[in-house]
Design an enzyme around this catalytic site. Sequence first.
Site, PDB file in Angstrom:
ATOM      1  N   PRO A  54      50.690  50.223  52.063  1.00  0.00           N
ATOM      2  CG  PRO A  54      48.235  50.245  51.492  1.00  0.00           C
ATOM      3  CD  PRO A  54      49.608  49.411  52.052  1.00  0.00           C
ATOM      4  CB  CYS A  55      53.631  54.268  52.729  1.00  0.00           C
ATOM      5  SG  CYS A  55      53.832  54.916  51.280  1.00  0.00           S
TER       6      CYS A  55
END
Length: 366
Positions: A72-73
Amino acid sequence: MPTMIDLFAGCGGMTGGFVAAGFDTALAVEVNPYAAATYAANFGEDHVRPVDIATVPASEVPPVDVVVGGPPCQGFSSLGSRDLADPRNQLWREYVRVVRAAHPKVFVIENVDRFLSSPEFGLLRAEVDGGSLAGYTLTYGHLNAADYGVAQRRRRTIIIGSRIGPVALPSPTHGRGEAGGLPASLLPWADTRSRIAELPERPHTTELPKTTATYFGRTFPGVFSGLDLHLGRRPTELSLRRYDSVPPGGGRFDVPRELLPRCWRDKPTGTTDVMGRMRWDAPSLTIRTEFFKPEKGQYLHPQWDADSPDRRVNRPITHYEAALLQDFPADFRWCGTKAEIARQIGNAVPLGLARALAGQVATALA
């Protein structure tokens, strides 16, 4: 068949591309139960773990040829605060832990373009330069999904680690421009017309069918596919007037001042893509998780005729149109509420980009 693990698998965009290239998935991990259910609906339930990656012990990680995944960014995103302490920025460490356990020949990381300038990327390189990933060689850079046949301009960081020799990033198959003006090896970028022109301009419903499916012992809305996701909305009269004033390629600066909310009237620069309208003859801009809200980006349907107001489609794109612009096949199966499915679509790796990566990795493994 070469084997793979998909971490932070989402609804299966990366798996879809690798399966198309002949890979067999031994394990997929996705903490969001709705995304995990969609993944299971398309690729099977037996190898999916709908849990936090941190709870998967190393002893349960199978040896495979390839590990793929996009930690997840949001913490790196230009849309967020870019808080270096954001716990989402630390999940790449869990990815590294699984890579160490699986000991693949190749691993692939997909992330936002800013990842390459993040401290976490520096730490990842340190793991390769004598740390827990010593023996792997990194290749990395920015790729645009449009360069691989996706009707969407989506720029992403791609990192390929290999212990069987360097694996180059895939060469583009498409380019910006028209046939005849491009090198013979390149096709023109795909445009929105090629993906959504044949769909009904006016959706017949605003709601998903009332059906359910069971995965992991839990009941989910679904399974939906095709025109099930061609969902309309009920915009206000003010919203319709705003939409009507925006031509293809335009945005909030085309909306008459008297129709603008105060936040836009008082902001004379920036956020140029909000209230934007797509163009038939170009790829879409990045499909995010709230593509159904024109105030969030360039998400108005591309049909607009300057001389014929009755030939204007004044609505945002539908879930189905967004999925097709993300390169999902028309028969892809979805589980979840409208909001959950939108989140799955916007967070996914476009399948065309995943296929290009899978082909490059398959060649290296051969």
